[in-house]
Motif scaffolding. Sequence first.
Motif, PDB file in Angstrom:
ATOM      1  N   PRO A  35       0.790  -1.233   0.000  1.00  0.00           N
ATOM      2  CA  PRO A  35       0.000   0.000   0.000  1.00  0.00           C
ATOM      3  C   PRO A  35       0.824   1.286   0.000  1.00  0.00           C
ATOM      4  O   PRO A  35       0.259   2.382  -0.050  1.00  0.00           O
ATOM      5  CB  PRO A  35      -0.819  -0.121   1.292  1.00  0.00           C
ATOM      6  N   ALA A  36       2.147   1.165   0.079  1.00  0.00           N
ATOM      7  CA  ALA A  36       3.033   2.340  -0.034  1.00  0.00           C
ATOM      8  C   ALA A  36       4.147   1.948  -0.987  1.00  0.00           C
ATOM      9  O   ALA A  36       5.318   1.883  -0.616  1.00  0.00           O
ATOM     10  CB  ALA A  36       3.572   2.738   1.335  1.00  0.00           C
ATOM     11  N   VAL A  37       3.782   1.671  -2.238  1.00  0.00           N
ATOM     12  CA  VAL A  37       4.691   0.972  -3.168  1.00  0.00           C
ATOM     13  C   VAL A  37       5.895   1.812  -3.585  1.00  0.00           C
ATOM     14  O   VAL A  37       6.935   1.278  -3.959  1.00  0.00           O
ATOM     15  CB  VAL A  37       3.899   0.436  -4.392  1.00  0.00           C
ATOM     16  N   GLY A  38       5.776   3.154  -3.503  1.00  0.00           N
ATOM     17  CA  GLY A  38       6.914   4.008  -3.876  1.00  0.00           C
ATOM     18  C   GLY A  38       7.390   3.724  -5.290  1.00  0.00           C
ATOM     19  O   GLY A  38       6.603   3.665  -6.235  1.00  0.00           O
ATOM     20  N   THR A  39       8.693   3.489  -5.454  1.00  0.00           N
ATOM     21  CA  THR A  39       9.259   3.199  -6.780  1.00  0.00           C
ATOM     22  C   THR A  39       9.129   1.714  -7.144  1.00  0.00           C
ATOM     23  O   THR A  39       9.615   1.289  -8.182  1.00  0.00           O
ATOM     24  CB  THR A  39      10.756   3.568  -6.831  1.00  0.00           C
ATOM     25  N   GLY A  40       8.518   0.931  -6.252  1.00  0.00           N
ATOM     26  CA  GLY A  40       8.326  -0.499  -6.537  1.00  0.00           C
ATOM     27  C   GLY A  40       9.517  -1.366  -6.195  1.00  0.00           C
ATOM     28  O   GLY A  40       9.519  -2.564  -6.483  1.00  0.00           O
TER      29      GLY A  40
ATOM     30  N   VAL B 157      -0.311  -5.966  -6.375  1.00  0.00           N
ATOM     31  CA  VAL B 157      -0.986  -4.671  -6.443  1.00  0.00           C
ATOM     32  C   VAL B 157      -0.164  -3.666  -5.642  1.00  0.00           C
ATOM     33  O   VAL B 157       0.325  -3.981  -4.551  1.00  0.00           O
ATOM     34  CB  VAL B 157      -2.407  -4.748  -5.834  1.00  0.00           C
ATOM     35  N   GLY B 158       0.001  -2.464  -6.194  1.00  0.00           N
ATOM     36  CA  GLY B 158       0.709  -1.404  -5.478  1.00  0.00           C
ATOM     37  C   GLY B 158      -0.112  -0.125  -5.479  1.00  0.00           C
ATOM     38  O   GLY B 158      -0.790   0.182  -6.466  1.00  0.00           O
ATOM     39  N   VAL B 159      -0.053   0.627  -4.380  1.00  0.00           N
ATOM     40  CA  VAL B 159      -0.766   1.902  -4.268  1.00  0.00           C
ATOM     41  C   VAL B 159       0.245   2.969  -3.870  1.00  0.00           C
ATOM     42  O   VAL B 159       1.088   2.745  -2.998  1.00  0.00           O
ATOM     43  CB  VAL B 159      -1.895   1.833  -3.202  1.00  0.00           C
ATOM     44  N   GLU B 160       0.159   4.143  -4.516  1.00  0.00           N
ATOM     45  CA  GLU B 160       1.130   5.218  -4.238  1.00  0.00           C
ATOM     46  C   GLU B 160       0.494   6.561  -4.587  1.00  0.00           C
ATOM     47  O   GLU B 160      -0.070   6.724  -5.674  1.00  0.00           O
ATOM     48  CB  GLU B 160       2.403   5.000  -5.059  1.00  0.00           C
ATOM     49  N   ILE B 161       0.596   7.518  -3.674  1.00  0.00           N
ATOM     50  CA  ILE B 161      -0.005   8.840  -3.895  1.00  0.00           C
ATOM     51  C   ILE B 161       0.869   9.732  -4.790  1.00  0.00           C
ATOM     52  O   ILE B 161       0.367  10.589  -5.503  1.00  0.00           O
ATOM     53  CB  ILE B 161      -0.297   9.539  -2.540  1.00  0.00           C
ATOM     54  N   ASP B 162       2.184   9.523  -4.764  1.00  0.00           N
ATOM     55  CA  ASP B 162       3.124  10.359  -5.528  1.00  0.00           C
ATOM     56  C   ASP B 162       3.188   9.851  -6.966  1.00  0.00           C
ATOM     57  O   ASP B 162       3.652   8.743  -7.222  1.00  0.00           O
ATOM     58  CB  ASP B 162       4.503  10.294  -4.851  1.00  0.00           C
ATOM     59  N   ASP B 163       2.729  10.673  -7.904  1.00  0.00           N
ATOM     60  CA  ASP B 163       2.621  10.184  -9.293  1.00  0.00           C
ATOM     61  C   ASP B 163       3.978   9.914  -9.942  1.00  0.00           C
ATOM     62  O   ASP B 163       4.095   9.020 -10.781  1.00  0.00           O
ATOM     63  CB  ASP B 163       1.767  11.111 -10.169  1.00  0.00           C
ATOM     64  N   LEU B 164       5.027  10.643  -9.544  1.00  0.00           N
ATOM     65  CA  LEU B 164       6.356  10.383 -10.117  1.00  0.00           C
ATOM     66  C   LEU B 164       6.905   9.040  -9.622  1.00  0.00           C
ATOM     67  O   LEU B 164       7.418   8.242 -10.409  1.00  0.00           O
ATOM     68  CB  LEU B 164       7.332  11.516  -9.770  1.00  0.00           C
ATOM     69  N   LEU B 165       6.788   8.783  -8.309  1.00  0.00           N
ATOM     70  CA  LEU B 165       7.242   7.492  -7.776  1.00  0.00           C
ATOM     71  C   LEU B 165       6.476   6.350  -8.441  1.00  0.00           C
ATOM     72  O   LEU B 165       7.050   5.313  -8.781  1.00  0.00           O
ATOM     73  CB  LEU B 165       7.057   7.430  -6.252  1.00  0.00           C
ATOM     74  N   LEU B 166       5.171   6.564  -8.639  1.00  0.00           N
ATOM     75  CA  LEU B 166       4.356   5.504  -9.252  1.00  0.00           C
ATOM     76  C   LEU B 166       4.782   5.255 -10.700  1.00  0.00           C
ATOM     77  O   LEU B 166       4.815   4.115 -11.160  1.00  0.00           O
ATOM     78  CB  LEU B 166       2.870   5.859  -9.191  1.00  0.00           C
ATOM     79  N   LYS B 167       5.135   6.337 -11.406  1.00  0.00           N
ATOM     80  CA  LYS B 167       5.590   6.150 -12.796  1.00  0.00           C
ATOM     81  C   LYS B 167       6.890   5.345 -12.830  1.00  0.00           C
ATOM     82  O   LYS B 167       7.088   4.487 -13.694  1.00  0.00           O
ATOM     83  CB  LYS B 167       5.776   7.502 -13.493  1.00  0.00           C
TER      84      LYS B 167
ATOM     85  N   TYR C 202       6.005   1.791 -12.283  1.00  0.00           N
ATOM     86  CA  TYR C 202       5.389   1.259 -13.511  1.00  0.00           C
ATOM     87  C   TYR C 202       6.466   0.890 -14.535  1.00  0.00           C
ATOM     88  O   TYR C 202       6.454  -0.204 -15.112  1.00  0.00           O
ATOM     89  CB  TYR C 202       4.430   2.331 -14.040  1.00  0.00           C
ATOM     90  N   VAL C 203       7.432   1.797 -14.707  1.00  0.00           N
ATOM     91  CA  VAL C 203       8.523   1.549 -15.653  1.00  0.00           C
ATOM     92  C   VAL C 203       9.354   0.344 -15.201  1.00  0.00           C
ATOM     93  O   VAL C 203       9.684  -0.547 -15.995  1.00  0.00           O
ATOM     94  CB  VAL C 203       9.418   2.820 -15.780  1.00  0.00           C
ATOM     95  N   GLY C 204       9.685   0.302 -13.906  1.00  0.00           N
ATOM     96  CA  GLY C 204      10.475  -0.813 -13.363  1.00  0.00           C
ATOM     97  C   GLY C 204       9.770  -2.143 -13.517  1.00  0.00           C
ATOM     98  O   GLY C 204      10.384  -3.152 -13.886  1.00  0.00           O
ATOM     99  N   ALA C 205       8.455  -2.162 -13.237  1.00  0.00           N
ATOM    100  CA  ALA C 205       7.675  -3.402 -13.372  1.00  0.00           C
ATOM    101  C   ALA C 205       7.665  -3.873 -14.829  1.00  0.00           C
ATOM    102  O   ALA C 205       7.839  -5.069 -15.115  1.00  0.00           O
ATOM    103  CB  ALA C 205       6.250  -3.174 -12.874  1.00  0.00           C
ATOM    104  N   ASN C 206       7.483  -2.941 -15.758  1.00  0.00           N
ATOM    105  CA  ASN C 206       7.483  -3.296 -17.185  1.00  0.00           C
ATOM    106  C   ASN C 206       8.825  -3.882 -17.617  1.00  0.00           C
ATOM    107  O   ASN C 206       8.886  -4.928 -18.281  1.00  0.00           O
ATOM    108  CB  ASN C 206       7.167  -2.063 -18.047  1.00  0.00           C
TER     109      ASN C 206
END
Length: 327
Positions: A123-128, A146-156, A159-163
């Motif tokens: 629930p605080a996934v950060g950069t993953g 599943v990951g949840v993160e309020i900071d859109d840059l950290l979430l991006k 997302y990139v790392g997971a891909n």
Amino acid sequence: MNSPVETLFNLIDHTAEILEEELDCTYLEAIAETGENLFHEDILQPELSEVTKKRLKKQYVELNFESYTSEDIRKGLQLAILKGMKQNIQSNHQMTPDSIGIFMSYLVGKFLVNKDKFTLLDPAVGTGNLITTILNQLPFKKVSSVGVEIDDLLLKLAYVGANLQKHPIELFNQDSLDPLFIDPVDAVVCDLPIGYYPNDVRALDYQLCAEKGHTFAHHLFIEQSVKHTKPGGYLFFIIPNGLFESEQSNKLHPFLKEHANIQAIIQLPESLFRNENSAKSILVLQKQEPELKAPREILLAKLPSLSNQTAMENMMNQMNAWFNENK
């Protein structure tokens, strides 16, 4: 000769610096952009000059990306993100150290040893970084994450790392303490965000809401996580050492007694942290369900310095003995 991780870091670093300058963005934003290019095997920024596009393409082509392991990719990306975080320090921009992530993976593997397939929430996934460390360490398990993160840059960046690591992680950009539209999971992992939660109105929805003033966000994250775990599921939290002695712990004790069984409290080596006050432990809970018994004894341990191989082996033997008796 460079190691695979150094080679990947150098590529991400060089191409991010080019994009940072050309796009007039931050280095962390540029890492996300270069990561997208690597994943799509294309240059996705139309505003770049043809000369810059050629420079980038040349660097991407020279790297045979498919020859790198997921763990090489995670580490190379992590080094670049750490560099970016040092340039632009924010309290919410912190990454779980590798050694802690790998130890968390060991615990997840041990507690879920009988599950070949399970669902996992951060629930605080950060950069993953934490969730992908765990996925990389458990390659024979089929994990829906599943990951949840309020900071859109950290979430991006997550997302990139997971891909790039080929992990199908479902990511949500929202305040984790707002209602989550996520099915209950088998396990939760979280490096708890420490501090006060500013939204006093939202905090009123929680049993652990403070009597007065702001509520500790890390308490609310524990409650939200328990709520989104299946009965009998496990929760793995990185907690401050003083969690159970803090000013708001009078509500935390009865909450945990009502909803979960404490399985383990493992103190991490102080050498991993800046000072004694910032030192942390790992708390493992199991959500209660009918007929479920608490462990005969809680696994209590203090990890030695990770560089002390003999002491570490002794500690792992003691832990394995606990698992054999209690699981």
